[in-house]
Design a protein around this motif. Structure first.
Motif, PDB file in Angstrom:
ATOM      1  N   SER A   1       0.629  -1.324  -0.158  1.00  0.00           N
ATOM      2  CA  SER A   1       0.106   0.051   0.074  1.00  0.00           C
ATOM      3  C   SER A   1       0.914   1.127   0.114  1.00  0.00           C
ATOM      4  N   ASP A   2       2.018   1.266   0.745  1.00  0.00           N
ATOM      5  CA  ASP A   2       2.757   2.599   0.839  1.00  0.00           C
ATOM      6  C   ASP A   2       3.577   2.793  -0.381  1.00  0.00           C
ATOM      7  N   MET A   3       3.850   1.818  -1.098  1.00  0.00           N
ATOM      8  CA  MET A   3       4.465   1.909  -2.418  1.00  0.00           C
ATOM      9  C   MET A   3       3.468   2.386  -3.563  1.00  0.00           C
ATOM     10  N   VAL A   4       2.114   1.925  -3.496  1.00  0.00           N
ATOM     11  CA  VAL A   4       1.282   2.686  -4.377  1.00  0.00           C
ATOM     12  C   VAL A   4       1.074   3.986  -4.078  1.00  0.00           C
ATOM     13  N   GLU A   5       0.884   4.362  -3.148  1.00  0.00           N
ATOM     14  CA  GLU A   5       0.794   5.739  -2.838  1.00  0.00           C
ATOM     15  C   GLU A   5       1.952   6.573  -2.808  1.00  0.00           C
ATOM     16  N   ALA A   6       3.156   6.220  -2.725  1.00  0.00           N
ATOM     17  CA  ALA A   6       4.270   6.858  -2.924  1.00  0.00           C
ATOM     18  C   ALA A   6       4.183   7.098  -4.526  1.00  0.00           C
ATOM     19  N   ALA A   7       4.042   5.977  -5.339  1.00  0.00           N
ATOM     20  CA  ALA A   7       4.151   6.097  -6.843  1.00  0.00           C
ATOM     21  C   ALA A   7       2.989   7.461  -7.261  1.00  0.00           C
ATOM     22  N   TRP A   8       1.680   7.348  -6.598  1.00  0.00           N
ATOM     23  CA  TRP A   8       0.809   8.288  -7.025  1.00  0.00           C
ATOM     24  C   TRP A   8       1.319   9.965  -6.570  1.00  0.00           C
ATOM     25  N   LYS A   9       2.060   9.828  -5.568  1.00  0.00           N
ATOM     26  CA  LYS A   9       2.392  11.298  -4.911  1.00  0.00           C
ATOM     27  C   LYS A   9       3.335  11.911  -5.951  1.00  0.00           C
ATOM     28  N   ILE A  10       4.052  11.078  -6.852  1.00  0.00           N
ATOM     29  CA  ILE A  10       5.000  11.511  -7.975  1.00  0.00           C
ATOM     30  C   ILE A  10       4.199  11.687  -9.295  1.00  0.00           C
ATOM     31  N   ALA A  11       3.062  10.766  -9.433  1.00  0.00           N
ATOM     32  CA  ALA A  11       2.337  10.984 -10.672  1.00  0.00           C
ATOM     33  C   ALA A  11       1.351  12.104 -10.488  1.00  0.00           C
ATOM     34  N   ASP A  12       0.640  12.351  -9.256  1.00  0.00           N
ATOM     35  CA  ASP A  12      -0.486  13.372  -9.302  1.00  0.00           C
ATOM     36  C   ASP A  12      -0.032  14.802  -9.684  1.00  0.00           C
ATOM     37  N   PRO A  13       1.225  15.347  -9.540  1.00  0.00           N
ATOM     38  CA  PRO A  13       1.392  16.640  -9.817  1.00  0.00           C
ATOM     39  C   PRO A  13       1.432  16.754 -11.455  1.00  0.00           C
ATOM     40  N   ILE A  14       1.995  15.691 -11.810  1.00  0.00           N
ATOM     41  CA  ILE A  14       2.415  15.635 -13.490  1.00  0.00           C
ATOM     42  C   ILE A  14       0.879  15.678 -14.337  1.00  0.00           C
ATOM     43  N   LEU A  15      -0.036  14.646 -13.746  1.00  0.00           N
ATOM     44  CA  LEU A  15      -1.246  14.654 -14.234  1.00  0.00           C
ATOM     45  C   LEU A  15      -2.118  15.882 -13.910  1.00  0.00           C
ATOM     46  N   SER A  16      -1.948  16.440 -12.806  1.00  0.00           N
ATOM     47  CA  SER A  16      -2.633  17.547 -12.615  1.00  0.00           C
ATOM     48  C   SER A  16      -2.217  18.851 -13.290  1.00  0.00           C
ATOM     49  N   THR A  17      -0.968  19.020 -13.745  1.00  0.00           N
ATOM     50  CA  THR A  17      -0.480  20.168 -14.505  1.00  0.00           C
ATOM     51  C   THR A  17      -0.823  19.890 -15.837  1.00  0.00           C
ATOM     52  N   TRP A  18      -0.972  18.764 -16.392  1.00  0.00           N
ATOM     53  CA  TRP A  18      -1.306  18.436 -17.688  1.00  0.00           C
ATOM     54  C   TRP A  18      -2.751  18.646 -17.841  1.00  0.00           C
ATOM     55  N   ALA A  19      -3.587  18.363 -16.869  1.00  0.00           N
ATOM     56  CA  ALA A  19      -5.133  18.575 -16.835  1.00  0.00           C
ATOM     57  C   ALA A  19      -5.326  20.136 -16.918  1.00  0.00           C
ATOM     58  N   SER A  20      -4.505  20.977 -16.370  1.00  0.00           N
ATOM     59  CA  SER A  20      -4.561  22.529 -16.416  1.00  0.00           C
ATOM     60  C   SER A  20      -4.225  23.052 -17.646  1.00  0.00           C
ATOM     61  N   ASN A  21      -3.651  22.319 -18.506  1.00  0.00           N
ATOM     62  CA  ASN A  21      -2.866  22.726 -19.579  1.00  0.00           C
ATOM     63  C   ASN A  21      -3.363  21.450 -20.697  1.00  0.00           C
ATOM     64  N   PRO A  22      -4.718  21.444 -21.017  1.00  0.00           N
ATOM     65  CA  PRO A  22      -5.030  20.159 -21.882  1.00  0.00           C
ATOM     66  C   PRO A  22      -4.500  20.256 -23.200  1.00  0.00           C
ATOM     67  N   ARG A  23      -4.413  21.499 -23.960  1.00  0.00           N
ATOM     68  CA  ARG A  23      -4.177  21.639 -25.495  1.00  0.00           C
ATOM     69  C   ARG A  23      -2.865  22.042 -25.398  1.00  0.00           C
ATOM     70  N   LYS A  24      -2.279  22.507 -24.378  1.00  0.00           N
ATOM     71  CA  LYS A  24      -0.924  22.895 -24.512  1.00  0.00           C
ATOM     72  C   LYS A  24       0.187  21.866 -24.505  1.00  0.00           C
ATOM     73  N   HIS A  25       1.094  22.038 -25.315  1.00  0.00           N
ATOM     74  CA  HIS A  25       2.278  20.948 -25.386  1.00  0.00           C
ATOM     75  C   HIS A  25       1.735  19.478 -25.698  1.00  0.00           C
ATOM     76  N   LEU A  26       0.656  19.454 -26.408  1.00  0.00           N
ATOM     77  CA  LEU A  26       0.111  18.094 -26.882  1.00  0.00           C
ATOM     78  C   LEU A  26       0.371  17.548 -28.415  1.00  0.00           C
ATOM     79  N   PRO A  27       1.637  17.457 -28.584  1.00  0.00           N
ATOM     80  CA  PRO A  27       1.980  17.200 -30.068  1.00  0.00           C
ATOM     81  C   PRO A  27       1.362  15.943 -30.728  1.00  0.00           C
TER      82      PRO A  27
END
Length: 538
Positions: free
Chosen positions: A487-513
């Motif tokens: 469980s702690d490994m799963v949550e640690a991986a999501w801590k890394i992924a969440d900022p990336i996914l949320s930043t992409w979600a805030s810029n859905p069309r920007k930098h999507l070649p």
């Protein structure tokens, strides 16, 4: 001189046949004694009795992977003779219907030629329980079947529940199993639950799932499966690192310049738009398989090879990966989506044209990222990860770039560019390890050339093809959690992924070649390394 442990004869170690067990070498007078020893060793490795209960037994995973893998375990003598398999599903099947479906599946998907007598033995142990996953009566029927299997197949009350179902059903099934008492363990009887990814959609949902599961089971009963870690080369990573004294001393920032991890597919989404529209390349591959591969190759040596010792080090490593800030995400990550094009003269639809894809979808089919590990061993070493669909070829590999020599003595004499030493760990489709180094070409003058030292699994002789699930199923049955996520490994991986996914979600069309199918993705991914004076190996 030594004594044959089977017949007691005195043998000469220099000429005798030999085999190892538990770190000790044993010597034999001939083939018969050696074979008896190997048979006894195989019997000692056999898993204990149990019932394997597969929820979602009418689905593709059961037919294509799980049942063929279980058949391979039986054929290899690694499954107890006292076992049973119960399928659970919403489809209204009888036991005979289920057996007929599985017979057809084995005829189509078995990785090895099936011995008719072996299949007859397996088929008579197959039963089916139909019903809704949220209906308590389904679990009452299942409980009765478990008792009947225990009486008939002598399964000792042990049960492995495999959830081959959509993630939305994980929590309801676990709760119903708990409410019906089917998860209760009274030693030596054990009960375990296996779930497939995704383990949540983000950090919040992963925590919610973990909390729900922990309310019904102990963490030691939960096996979060990652089929990538069941591949031979992935299993060999620890052996290669920690079992060779020439590797571990240079496995650090002093000698390694950077590391690439690539997981590329040449196919598209293959009709999986419903899943892919909610996941995308990053959630599908990078947050799960690739971060866990990264943890496996970079973690500190564990105190032992016990499951918990290994997972403790993986968890520490994941916690040491630098959490990216929004500005880091915009600079150090790349996403893209495959467009229409041609491969080998055949027209290929773009992702946006695939059936079931939302109009104007900004879901990424390619993702790349530069990550940093902030610990003593890896500080300052960049790790480049990339994954995607419709790329140039199917390949999963890890490429370790060692630092170049401090003085280029042979820089003006090379026949090929004087690149660094590389260690390439091939995970799929070929499985093996390549070491690239420099050597002098034959002749009176000094000219150097890149040469490779190669290992592949054919060197062990011909091995039967597998599904990739055999090792994982065997480990779950024997209770070895080494290759499974905690469980702690799963949550640690999501801590890394969440900022990336949320930043992409805030810029859905920007930098999507949009990238052409059959290529290595958008040019931004090449620039990610070029900015550091590097390039992707493939």
């Amino acid at each position: 001189m030594k004594r044959d442990p089977i017949c007691g004869m005195t043998v000469n170690p220099a000429t005798a046949l030999h085999a190892e067990r538990d770190g000790e070498t044993h010597f034999f007078c001939g083939d018969d004694c050696l074979q008896q020893f190997l048979n006894a060793s195989a019997a000692s490795q056999r898993a204990g009795p149990c019932v394997i209960v597969i929820f979602g037994a009418s689905g593709d995973l059961t037919k294509r992977k799980l049942l063929p893998a279980l058949c391979n375990l039986v054929a290899g003598g690694l499954l107890s003779e006292d076992f049973a398999i119960i399928g659970v599903g919403r489809t209204e099947w009888s036991d005979n219907d289920f057996r007929q479906q599985m017979r057809e599946a084995i005829a189509e998907f078995a990785t090895q030629k099936m011995d008719p007598a072996l299949w007859t033995n397996i088929e008579q142990r197959l039963r089916y329980c139909s019903g809704s996953y949220t209906d308590p009566e389904t679990y009452q029927r299942l409980s009765t079947m478990l008792e009947e299997s225990n009486a008939k197949q002598h399964t000792s009350g042990n049960a492995l529940f495999y959830l081959s179902v959509p993630p939305i059903s994980f929590a309801p099934i676990a709760q119903q199993l708990h409410a019906s008492g089917l998860l209760k363990e009274v030693p030596p009887v054990w009960r375990r639950l296996v779930i497939e990814k995704p383990f949540g959609h983000d950090l919040a949902s992963a925590r919610e799932l973990n909390a729900t599961l922990s309310a019904s089971l102990a963490e030691s009963q939960i096996f979060r499966i990652d089929h990538y870690l069941g591949k031979e080369t992935a299993q060999n990573l620890l052996v290669f690192r920690l079992g060779n004294s020439m590797i571990e001393p240079v496995w650090n920032r002093t000698f390694i310049d950077h590391v690439e991890i690539t997981a590329a597919e040449s196919i598209g989404i293959e009709g999986r738009a419903a899943f892919y529209e909610t996941a995308g390349a990053f959630r599908d591959m990078m947050q799960t398989h690739m971060l866990m591969l990264l943890a496996l190759i970079t973690m500190e040596p564990p105190a032992s090879l016990s499951g918990e010792a290994v997972r403790n080090e993986k968890a520490k490593l994941l916690e040491a990966i630098r959490i990216p800030k929004p500005e880091d995400v915009m600079r150090d990550t790349v996403r893209g989506q495959y467009g229409p094009g041609e491969i080998a003269g055949k027209p290929i639809d773009g992702y946006a044209e695939e059936p079931g894809v939302s109009l104007g979808s900004t879901v990424e089919t390619f993702a790349a990222a530069k990550l940093w590990i902030d610990n003593w061993r890896w500080a300052g070493v960049p790790f480049y990860l990339r994954t995607g669909k419709r790329l140039a070829r199917r390949v999963t590999e890890i490429v370790v770039h060692f630092k170049s020599p401090p003085l280029s003595l042979f820089g003006g004499t090379e026949c090929s560019p004087l690149g660094p030493n590389l260690l390439i760990m091939h995970i799929q489709p070929e499985e093996g390890i390549t070491l690239q180094m420099r050597a002098k070409t034959p002749g009176p003058t000094i000219h150097t050339q890149a040469v490779t030292l190669d290992f592949d699994y054919s060197q062990f002789g011909k091995t039967p093809p597998t599904t990739g699930y055999e090792k994982l199923l065997y480990d779950a049955i024997t209770g070895d959690g080494t290759l499974f996520h905690r469980s702690d490994m799963v949550e640690a991986a999501w801590k890394i992924a969440d900022p990336i996914l949320s930043t992409w979600a805030s810029n859905p069309r920007k930098h999507l070649p949009i990238y052409a199918p059959g290529t290595w993705g958008p040019s931004n991914a090449d620039q990610l390394l070029a900015d550091d004076g590097q390039w992707w190996t493939a």
